[in-house]
Design an enzyme around this catalytic site. Structure first.
Site, PDB file in Angstrom:
ATOM      1  N   LYS A 175      50.764  40.970  47.689  1.00 12.62           N
ATOM      2  CA  LYS A 175      50.525  41.197  46.264  1.00 12.62           C
ATOM      3  C   LYS A 175      51.565  42.148  45.689  1.00 12.62           C
ATOM      4  O   LYS A 175      51.879  43.170  46.290  1.00 12.62           O
ATOM      5  CB  LYS A 175      49.116  41.775  46.058  1.00 12.62           C
ATOM      6  N   THR A 206      41.882  48.788  36.115  1.00 16.33           N
ATOM      7  CA  THR A 206      42.168  47.801  37.171  1.00 16.33           C
ATOM      8  C   THR A 206      41.356  48.052  38.439  1.00 16.33           C
ATOM      9  O   THR A 206      41.720  47.577  39.516  1.00 16.33           O
ATOM     10  CB  THR A 206      43.670  47.818  37.511  1.00 16.33           C
ATOM     11  N   GLY A 208      39.128  47.561  41.335  1.00 13.28           N
ATOM     12  CA  GLY A 208      38.566  46.390  42.000  1.00 13.28           C
ATOM     13  C   GLY A 208      39.385  45.113  41.911  1.00 13.28           C
ATOM     14  O   GLY A 208      38.896  44.038  42.255  1.00 13.28           O
ATOM     15  N   THR A 209      40.646  45.209  41.483  1.00 16.34           N
ATOM     16  CA  THR A 209      41.444  43.977  41.352  1.00 16.34           C
ATOM     17  C   THR A 209      41.664  43.296  42.710  1.00 16.34           C
ATOM     18  O   THR A 209      41.619  42.073  42.802  1.00 16.34           O
ATOM     19  CB  THR A 209      42.813  44.253  40.695  1.00 16.34           C
ATOM     20  N   GLY A 210      41.896  44.083  43.759  1.00 18.00           N
ATOM     21  CA  GLY A 210      42.131  43.494  45.087  1.00 18.00           C
ATOM     22  C   GLY A 210      40.904  42.770  45.617  1.00 18.00           C
ATOM     23  O   GLY A 210      40.989  41.649  46.126  1.00 18.00           O
ATOM     24  N   CYS A 211      39.738  43.414  45.475  1.00 19.00           N
ATOM     25  CA  CYS A 211      38.470  42.799  45.902  1.00 19.00           C
ATOM     26  C   CYS A 211      38.238  41.501  45.133  1.00 19.00           C
ATOM     27  O   CYS A 211      37.838  40.474  45.697  1.00 19.00           O
ATOM     28  CB  CYS A 211      37.290  43.729  45.624  1.00 19.00           C
TER      29      CYS A 211
END
Length: 267
Positions: A175, A206, A208-211
């Site tokens: 990412k 932003t 929690g964007t990865g989850c």
């Protein structure tokens, strides 16, 4: 009607923007039935984490057995797992039940750059969990840890993703972000590098964007989409959740996971 299902194995976020809560919201919004096995309880909000209480490996096993023997998941998303024993338990259960469409978000390094799990846990993650993944979704600092190299350019992203793929024989979605090419992500699989160009959205919230991204990918894999199409759809979903401009909390707030879920019960 037989609905597709997805299981998230991750930590709970008491403020609802990341972890298990973000995963369940994302899976619901992406049209699959969501289930969970919790690896840890956290006391956290948009400004940071103030406490963590990990579950025992035995209790994680009970959760996984209870879910999988009753409602078998079509995909599995694995997020924050901070101890060696829990990682071993998850890999044991993935093998035991021959689960497929496994998305691992290797949560090792916080956005601030601080390590979230121990060196021994990272070693166990590398040897036991990553080789079982369909795809892993490291951010730049996590890809640096896995590839054991610095990433300062797009060429470095390609080289790191290739190294990780060759080491663990899984697809790698490296990412962007972290000041490198914004929202552009790189998928490396079967000797091929594919760029997914994201929309730059000027939203400071932003959390929690990865989850959310990894859960959306798992949801689409559960529905039968290819990995490339699953990533494309997941990135479109996350763009919509950010564009909704939800503004909650005193720190980096959550996205609006339900931005498209507008019906008579939402009024």
């Amino acid at each position: 009607m037989k609905k597709k299902t997805a299981l998230t194995i991750a930590g709970s976020d008491s403020s609802g923007g990341a972890g298990i809560q973000a995963d369940i919201k994302t899976m619901q919004a992406n049209g699959v039935y969501a289930m969970s096995a919790i690896t840890a309880l956290t006391a956290q909000n948009t400004t940071g984490v103030t406490g963590i209480m990990e579950v025992s490996p035995e209790f994680l096993e009970q959760q996984l057995d209870a879910v999988i023997t009753d409602i078998r998941p079509d995909a599995v998303k694995i997020g924050m797992v901070s101890s060696e024993e829990l990682i071993k338990m998850i890999s044991k259960k993935l093998k035991e039940y021959h689960l497929e469409n496994i998305v691992v978000d290797p949560v090792m390094v916080a956005t601030s750059g601080s390590r979230l799990i121990s060196e021994t846990a990272i070693d166990t993650l590398k040897t036991q969990l990553l080789p079982m993944a369909t795809v892993i979704t490291p951010n730049i600092p996590e890809a640096e840890v896995l590839a054991e190299m610095e990433i300062r350019s797009e060429d470095d992203m390609v080289e790191a993703a290739k190294k990780i793929h060759e080491m663990y024989h899984c697809a790698v979605l490296c990412k962007g972000g972290h000041s490198l090419n914004d929202a552009n992500d790189l998928l490396y699989q079967d000797g091929e590098a594919t760029w997914f160009h994201g929309k730059r959205i000027n939203n400071p919230n932003t959390h929690g964007t990865g989850c959310t991204l990894s859960s959306a990918i798992a949801s689409n894999l559960a529905k039968g989409y290819s990995l490339e199409e699953s990533i494309h759809r997941a990135k479109e979903y996350i763009s919509g959740a950010l564009e909704a401009m939800l503004d909650l909390g005193k720190g980096s707030g959550p996205m609006d996971h339900g931005f498209e879920m507008r019906g008579r019960f939402s009024i």
